[in-house]
Design an enzyme around this catalytic site. Structure first.
Site, PDB file in Angstrom:
ATOM      1  CB  ALA A   1      37.812 -23.026  62.985  1.00  8.90           C
TER       2      ALA A   1
ATOM      3  N   GLY B   1      41.589 -26.765  63.655  1.00  9.46           N
ATOM      4  CA  GLY B   1      43.108 -26.392  63.140  1.00  9.46           C
ATOM      5  C   GLY B   1      43.952 -27.427  63.645  1.00  9.46           C
ATOM      6  CG  LEU B   2      45.036 -30.089  61.303  1.00  8.50           C
ATOM      7  CD1 LEU B   2      46.221 -29.666  60.023  1.00  8.50           C
ATOM      8  CD2 LEU B   2      44.298 -31.343  60.860  1.00  8.50           C
TER       9      LEU B   2
ATOM     10  CG  ASN C   1      43.362 -37.789  58.934  1.00 12.70           C
ATOM     11  OD1 ASN C   1      44.232 -36.698  59.087  1.00 12.70           O
ATOM     12  ND2 ASN C   1      42.686 -37.939  58.035  1.00 12.70           N
TER      13      ASN C   1
ATOM     14  CB  CYS D   1      42.908 -29.325  57.328  1.00 13.02           C
ATOM     15  SG  CYS D   1      42.272 -28.480  58.631  1.00 13.02           S
TER      16      CYS D   1
ATOM     17  N   GLY E   1      28.079 -32.107  58.775  1.00 15.98           N
ATOM     18  CA  GLY E   1      26.704 -32.457  59.128  1.00 15.98           C
ATOM     19  C   GLY E   1      25.761 -32.987  58.292  1.00 15.98           C
TER      20      GLY E   1
ATOM     21  N   GLY F   1      30.743 -37.199  54.567  1.00 15.12           N
ATOM     22  CA  GLY F   1      30.159 -35.862  54.356  1.00 15.12           C
ATOM     23  C   GLY F   1      28.697 -35.906  54.723  1.00 15.12           C
TER      24      GLY F   1
END
Lengths: 308, 245
Positions: free
Chosen positions: A70, A72-73, A100, A131, A218, A244
């Site tokens: 997490a 969060g950019l 990106n 996201c 993962g 993925g």
């Protein structure tokens, strides 16, 4: 001699292997370990209009065959990326790079993409509408066909380079969103971003992640990713970048058979920093094993069982 | 940073739940005390970051506490078994600013990185005082090892079952020192921050993804900007620390 090259939205890649955004920084950390020019390209750390710290820690947790993040950019903001990160990236990587981009409004996306589009080294814009770790932005644009199409149109209107929309798996019907992006002018689709997940620490009776939920990635998510890549690739005409849970050359080939033109590798880079180099080195041998001479020829080549 | 395969030489209990593992392998990427290694374990997705207790050209010593499934797996490993380890991670302590009489404060499993630091500082001719803080007598380890280096060693236990009753910071008031180095749980680091009269360096801990600066999982805010604990740390200078609460 096996042929590994593919063409992604008009730009030739030496091979289809692309480290995914958020697992490869701006490239130079990994350039200390190996020559990153062996990569097809890489997608650099998700960049936003303004600098962001991201979410509180702990923001990483382990799961069976995967992890939750997490973050969060966290990023220094587009201006500093252009002034400080891209010059360093340019010293170690000499191919077109995938920029990106994330945002919190349609205007944010357009603003950041327009700036990065002007950078010589940027080959593609990968627009992250998926996201799961930010509120009021990110994934909220990727969970409705209309919003995803609106971002696509706004970005296409101010850019010249191929625009690839990165989609979320956390939706009811990913095909309708991919089709809406294609109709709005997207040059490609990449998928899947992380799956929204959660774990609880039994001793403390608290979520293991400070932000409660996070993105699950993962090898555990690989089957879901293959399925969604298959569904989307067979519904749109534009190229699909599959990702993925990819962690081996076999996984890359499986993604391509499902319909991916190129393949991103994410969490595997965090476990084995040489993962992408190793996958690229392994590809010719694995291709030989499965009697594949040219990777381009297997894209979408999965043959379904005949209906009884 | 280097990825290489190490062979376990010894893996022994120091206390009920703290173990010492000696490994042989390529340690050339380790450049300073206070750095850490990141260990891949069979069947576990992420690596386990563990601080370096000691190293020389061919051996690496780590001390770890069994707290979860990964460290339980490490505890069960036997000499001769191999581990895939990333070495030379993090910045480590800067020894050049220690002055003549540095004090080193280690709390619990924050003690191990103090060992190679103490070794290097004593070799530089410094008069090193080491304060080891533990909850209780049965948890104490490495007291004799620090004494063997020639350090002044003070042990503090929270329950008073051994040495000074109190925390690692308790003996500081009566001590003459030029600089401090510390590693331990965050409440202890905060106490050290408040109790110390000089400048110093503290080593932080956070849940990590990669351990080498790629994932931004372990970031923290400091007075000099955002830092990744794995790459820009784990050692921070007292002057740059910004406490969360």
């Amino acid at each position: 001699m096996e042929q590994l090259n593919v063409n992604l939205c008009g730009i030739e890649l030496d091979n289809p292997v692309i480290p995914a955004s958020g697992t490869f920084g701006y490239g130079y950390e990994f350039a200390e370990l190996y020559d990153v020019n062996c990569l097809g390209t890489f997608s650099f750390k998700g960049t936003t209009k303004d600098a962001r710290f991201g979410n509180p820690t702990p923001r990483i947790a382990e799961c069976t065959a995967g992890m939750i993040n997490a973050v969060g950019l966290q990023n220094p903001g587009v201006d500093r990326v252009i002034s400080h990160e891209l010059p360093k990236l340019k010293q170690c990587f000499h191919k077109p790079v995938m920029a990106n981009v994330s945002g919190f409004s349609v205007e944010d996306y357009a603003y950041t993409c327009e700036k990065l589009d002007k950078e010589e080294q940027v080959g593609w814009l990968e627009v992250n509408v998926s996201c799961p770790n930010v509120h009021g932005g990110g994934m909220s644009f990727g969970t409705s066909p209309e919003a995803a199409a609106e971002v696509t149109r706004a970005v296409k209107a101010v850019t010249t380079k191929p625009v690839i929309i990165k989609l979320s798996p956390n939706v009811t019907d990913i095909v309708s969103i991919a089709k809406a992006c294609e109709a709005a002018g997207a040059d490609g689709i990449s998928l899947i971003n992380t799956m929204l997940g959660m774990r609880i620490d039994l001793n403390r009776r608290r979520p293991v992640i400070a932000n409660t939920m996070g993105g699950f990635s993962g090898s555990a998510i690989f089957p879901v990713a293959v399925r969604m890549v298959y569904q989307v690739a067979h519904a749109v005409k534009i190229p699909v970048v599959g990702m993925g849970g990819v962690s081996s050359a076999e996984d890359v080939i499986e993604m391509m058979m499902a319909g991916a033109t190129a393949v991103e590798v994410g969490a595997a880079n965090l476990v084995n920093p040489y993962a992408c180099r190793d996958i690229i080195n392994d590809l010719p041998g694995v291709m030989e094993k499965y009697r594949i001479n040219n990777l381009k020829e297997i894209i979408g080549g999965v043959q379904l069982w005949e209906k009884m | 940073m280097k990825q290489s395969i190490f062979t376990i030489v010894r893996n022994d209990a120091l206390t009920d739940c703290v173990y010492k593992m000696i490994l042989s392998g390529d340690t050339s990427a380790i450049t300073a005390p206070g750095q850490f290694v990141n260990i891949a374990l069979e069947g576990k997705f992420l690596r386990r970051p563990i601080s370096v207790c000691d190293y020389d050209d061919t051996t690496l010593t780590i001390i770890y506490k069994v707290v979860g499934k990964g460290t339980a797996q490490m505890k069960a490993m036997e000499p001769g078994e191999k581990l895939d380890i990333l070495t030379g991670l993090g910045n480590g302590y800067d020894l050049s600013v220690s002055g003549d009489k540095p004090v080193l404060l280690g709390g619990g499993v924050g003690v191990p990185p103090m060992y190679n630091l103490a070794k290097k500082l004593t070799a530089m001719g410094k008069k090193v005082t080491v304060i080891l803080g533990f909850n209780t007598k049965s948890e104490i380890f490495y007291e004799d090892e620090f004494r063997a280096l020639g350090c002044d060693v003070i042990v503090a236990t929270a329950d008073g079952s051994y040495g000074v009753k109190g925390f690692a910071t308790t003996p500081l008031a009566d001590l003459d020192y030029t600089y401090f180095y510390t590693c331990g749980p965050e409440p202890m680091l905060k106490a050290v921050y408040k109790a110390t009269a000089t400048s110093g360096q503290m080593s932080f801990e956070e849940r990590m993804g990669c351990g080498f600066g790629a994932c931004m999982g372990c970031s923290c805010k400091t007075l000099t900007g955002y830092k990744r604990i794995c790459k820009d740390g784990p050692v921070m200078r007292k002057e740059e620390i910004l406490w969360n609460s």
